[in-house]
Each structure stands twice: as structure tokens, then as C-alpha cells.
Write an enzyme that holds these catalytic residues in place. Sequence first.
Site, PDB file in Angstrom:
ATOM      1  N   TYR A 149      -2.650  -5.356 -13.893  1.00  0.00           N
ATOM      2  CA  TYR A 149      -2.697  -5.000 -15.165  1.00  0.00           C
ATOM      3  C   TYR A 149      -2.719  -5.766 -15.824  1.00  0.00           C
ATOM      4  O   TYR A 149      -1.830  -6.089 -16.672  1.00  0.00           O
ATOM      5  CB  TYR A 149      -3.424  -3.923 -15.306  1.00  0.00           C
ATOM      6  CG  TYR A 149      -4.278  -3.544 -17.290  1.00  0.00           C
ATOM      7  CD1 TYR A 149      -4.996  -4.122 -16.352  1.00  0.00           C
ATOM      8  CD2 TYR A 149      -4.247  -3.146 -18.205  1.00  0.00           C
ATOM      9  CE1 TYR A 149      -6.473  -3.375 -17.835  1.00  0.00           C
ATOM     10  CE2 TYR A 149      -4.704  -3.054 -19.196  1.00  0.00           C
ATOM     11  CZ  TYR A 149      -6.609  -3.249 -18.912  1.00  0.00           C
ATOM     12  OH  TYR A 149      -7.412  -3.272 -19.936  1.00  0.00           O
ATOM     13  N   ASP A 244       4.011 -11.595 -17.998  1.00  0.00           N
ATOM     14  CA  ASP A 244       3.210 -10.519 -19.055  1.00  0.00           C
ATOM     15  C   ASP A 244       3.881  -9.738 -19.596  1.00  0.00           C
ATOM     16  O   ASP A 244       4.304  -8.441 -18.688  1.00  0.00           O
ATOM     17  CB  ASP A 244       2.020  -9.967 -18.289  1.00  0.00           C
ATOM     18  CG  ASP A 244       1.088  -8.868 -18.625  1.00  0.00           C
ATOM     19  OD1 ASP A 244       1.416  -9.156 -20.107  1.00  0.00           O
ATOM     20  OD2 ASP A 244       0.030  -8.406 -18.473  1.00  0.00           O
ATOM     21  N   LYS A 272       1.537  -5.169 -28.081  1.00  0.00           N
ATOM     22  CA  LYS A 272       1.775  -3.653 -28.045  1.00  0.00           C
ATOM     23  C   LYS A 272       3.480  -3.627 -29.077  1.00  0.00           C
ATOM     24  O   LYS A 272       3.338  -3.036 -30.014  1.00  0.00           O
ATOM     25  CB  LYS A 272       2.793  -2.992 -26.854  1.00  0.00           C
ATOM     26  CG  LYS A 272       1.789  -2.366 -26.038  1.00  0.00           C
ATOM     27  CD  LYS A 272       2.005  -2.280 -25.070  1.00  0.00           C
ATOM     28  CE  LYS A 272       0.840  -2.254 -23.247  1.00  0.00           C
ATOM     29  NZ  LYS A 272      -0.139  -0.766 -23.579  1.00  0.00           N
TER      30      LYS A 272
HETATM   31  C1  PLP Z   1       1.201  -5.447 -18.940  1.00  0.00           C
HETATM   32  C2  PLP Z   1      -0.080  -5.618 -19.756  1.00  0.00           C
HETATM   33  N1  PLP Z   1      -1.057  -6.145 -19.706  1.00  0.00           N
HETATM   34  C3  PLP Z   1      -2.109  -6.556 -21.362  1.00  0.00           C
HETATM   35  C4  PLP Z   1      -2.343  -5.645 -21.202  1.00  0.00           C
HETATM   36  C5  PLP Z   1      -3.405  -5.039 -22.342  1.00  0.00           C
HETATM   37  O1  PLP Z   1      -3.375  -4.744 -23.720  1.00  0.00           O
HETATM   38  P1  PLP Z   1      -4.420  -4.259 -24.767  1.00  0.00           P
HETATM   39  O2  PLP Z   1      -4.690  -2.933 -23.710  1.00  0.00           O
HETATM   40  O3  PLP Z   1      -3.678  -4.168 -25.791  1.00  0.00           O
HETATM   41  O4  PLP Z   1      -5.198  -5.397 -24.696  1.00  0.00           O
HETATM   42  C6  PLP Z   1      -1.941  -4.180 -21.008  1.00  0.00           C
HETATM   43  C7  PLP Z   1      -2.673  -3.065 -21.813  1.00  0.00           C
HETATM   44  O5  PLP Z   1      -1.642  -1.763 -21.038  1.00  0.00           O
HETATM   45  C8  PLP Z   1      -0.604  -4.218 -19.915  1.00  0.00           C
HETATM   46  O6  PLP Z   1      -0.209  -3.061 -20.072  1.00  0.00           O
END
Ligand code: PLP
Length: 432
Positions: A149, A244, A272
Site C-alpha cells: 500500500y 516506501d 507516521k
Molecule cells: C507503507 C505506507 N505507505 C503509505 C501510506 C499512506 O500514509 P497516510 O495514511 O499517512 O496517507 C501508508 C499508510 O498506512 C503506509 O503504510
Amino acid sequence: MVSTPLKTTKSEEIFSAAQKIMPGGVSSPVRAFKSVGGQPIVFDRVKGAYVWDVDGNQYIDYVGTWGPAICGHAHPEVIAALHEALEKGTSFGAPCALENVLAEMVIDAVPSIEMVRFVNSGTEACMSVLRLMRAFTGREKIIKFEGCYHGHADMFLVKAGSGVATLGLPDSPGVPKNVTVNTLNAPYNDLEAVKKLFSENPGQIAGIILEAVVGNSGFIPPDAGFLEGLRMLTEENGALLVFDEVMTGFRIAYGGAQEKFGVTPDLTTLGKIIGGGLPVGAYGGRQDIMAMVAPAGPMYQAGTLSGNPLAMTAGIKTLELLQKPGTYEYLDQITKKLSNGLLEIAKETGHAACGGQISAMFGFFFTEGPVHNYDHAKKSDLAKFGRFHRGMLERGIYLAPSQFEAGFTSFVHTEEDIDQTLAAAREVLSGL
Ligand SMILES: Cc1ncc(COP(=O)(O)O)c(C=O)c1O
């Protein structure tokens, strides 16, 4: 430990009112408990390793507001720093010295990052980095992995893991076909599939983006050689490698997955933890690539609240706290105790289960395993996970409400918290 049916009268009242005024009653889908059944708990307050709901029930928390709370919720030093910053205003919309401080800390910590741009969420970080990958290479296709994700931007909503999986949506309506046509998917941990994509699309692939340790199909670590293989393939094909690290950054090591595994990508996304519980995201990497970003270069990306002093302050204080010697050793120790304990208890009580942890990130699946990718993760017994989740909730343990989510600990979780959690797990698993 006694399991009493939870008294959740106020939670139910608030949640049923919420459903009339907000889609599904929530501001983000996984919170709605769709995949585990039952109604979600409405929180009243959070502190340290614990959360309290509006009915006064207390829980040991392993969600940590989905990752940011690695110092525990509302750490007194973070709160004190925020109080001080608040007096000077909440948003400047102009350069702020705190941005320099956090940028320096991120650059010092994360091997790939020479320059960084702050944004307001992980989604924003990932959608911006994708634009940058394309701007820098002049190519449009990207490779991602099934079950990873990268936020909810259109071009990533293809086989996108936890939230989407939990709702049983293979894709989302509203995402135009011509937007995802350039998003190529491979199974995680499958280098041959990536090689094939490169050979089928010569000179067209801008790069690969991945969760270097997957947290959005449950917890799935990379096989030996997988990250190194991706590094080689991207170099051979003139493509960029992007980690990511929105979830893994400052969690599985201070310098994230890239420090842990010794593989340096070209670009990295963060979120985060670097916001210490306030909305934040960031992307950064090689200076020659970051020089493309406006106003230094032609790739446009902007944000009204980006780099605001509150998020910067919470991030700085959080990273300072994480620098204390022994922090990651302690996180690893308690999380290992939790993860090994859960697996042993599952075995003793006759349940097929597998899982693992790295530092303060863990996960387990109700399937024999091993789980190397999303297809393997989908073999889990989801109904059993739902019953397990409810049983744990009734015993004061708050786990992520989906089999396809990783769990998180903080450095204020104690050995006693873990013992209590394992005792609850033994009771629940014995009765399943
Ligand atoms: C690996 C990863 N990338 C991107 C995101 C998206 O982040 P946000 O929820 O702050 O938009 C998340 C959210 O859980 C994530 O776990």
C-alpha cells in the site's frame, strides 16, 4: 484474567450517530472493524501504551495510531514541546527554522536521503515521489508489488493491500483505467516476475516502489537477496528504486529498512513516526533527483500546511527520544517476546499460525505458512482472526482490526504488558 462482555453502550451510541453523518461512520476505512465483525470502539484518550474508550474500558494498544506512537501515546516530552510551539502559532505558511532541524535529522538518519521535502501524509509523499520518478526518468510505467500500500492516490490503487483487501475491493471504482495502465504489479519477493516486467517494457519503466518490509498485507519481510536483486535490476535498467518507509522508517531501525538491510534506494518516502502523532509525510533522496522539485526544478508539488511548526516539533522531539541508546534493542526484545509467545501459544493450542517481527513491527497469520507474499497471506483463516480479535478486545488488548495489518509496539510497552497480552492470547486461543 476474566473475559467479561465489553460494556460498549457509549461507543455504540456514538458510532451509530457517526454512521449517519460520515461514510461508514469513520474518517478512514479500516477503523470500521468490517473485517473482524462487531462495532468499533470509540476512543476517549490515549497515554503511553494504553488507550481508553468512551465507556471507560482500558486496553493495551498494539496499533499505536497505525504506527506513529513509537514513544507511546502523548509522551510527556512531546506534549511539552508542542505546548511551547503552540504559543508561537500553528502554521506559518513561510519558512520555519524547525523544518531545517527535522530535515537535518532525517538526512543524518536515512542513508538514501540527501535532500527532503515535507508534506502532510504518507499518501501525499507517495504520490509526489511517483511524479518525481516520472519527471526524472522521462518514463511513465512503474512497478509495485501486490499487497503493498502506498496511500490512496489513483495510480497506486491496484492490488493495494490492507484497507482495500479488507473491504474486498480488488480496485476502487472512480479510478480511471488510463491512470493505472502504467502501474505494473509483481508478487512480492519474486525477482523473476520483476525481470520479466523489465524485459517486456524496455526503456519504459521509471522505477520500482515497494514496502521494503511489507506491513499492509500483514507483516512480510523480504527474502534474502530480494532487495539487493531489485537494486541491481533497477541499476541495469536505468530505473529508480524507491523504498516506501512510511511505516518502517524509524521503526525497524532508526535509519529504517534501508539501514537494517544495507540496501540504499534512490528515493524514500516517510510519514507516521516523523510527525510524532501529527499529520506529516516526507519524500527525499539523491540530491540530483530532488533538484527536480519546485521551486528548485520544474516538477510541481506544494502544500499549504507542509512543514508546519507543530508537526515539525512533534517529529523532532520523537526522533530525539528514539536516539537514546538501547531504544531499538529494547523494542526488539519486547516485540520478539510478544511475537514468539503468540506463535508458541498458537502451536500449543493447536492452531496453524506463522509470523515474525523486526524491531517494533510484528505480525502473525492464521495459516501454516510460510508467507512470502500477498497470495500466501490470503490463505489465512480470516473468520478465526475475527474471533481472536474480539476475544482479545474483551480482555483489554487492542490489536489492528484486520489480518492484513502489521502490529506495532512502543518503548513504553513493558514486559508486564507483554505477559498480560500473552495470557489473554492463551485464554482466547484455548477457546477458539
Ligand atoms: C507503507 C505506507 N505507505 C503509505 C501510506 C499512506 O500514509 P497516510 O495514511 O499517512 O496517507 C501508508 C499508510 O498506512 C503506509 O503504510
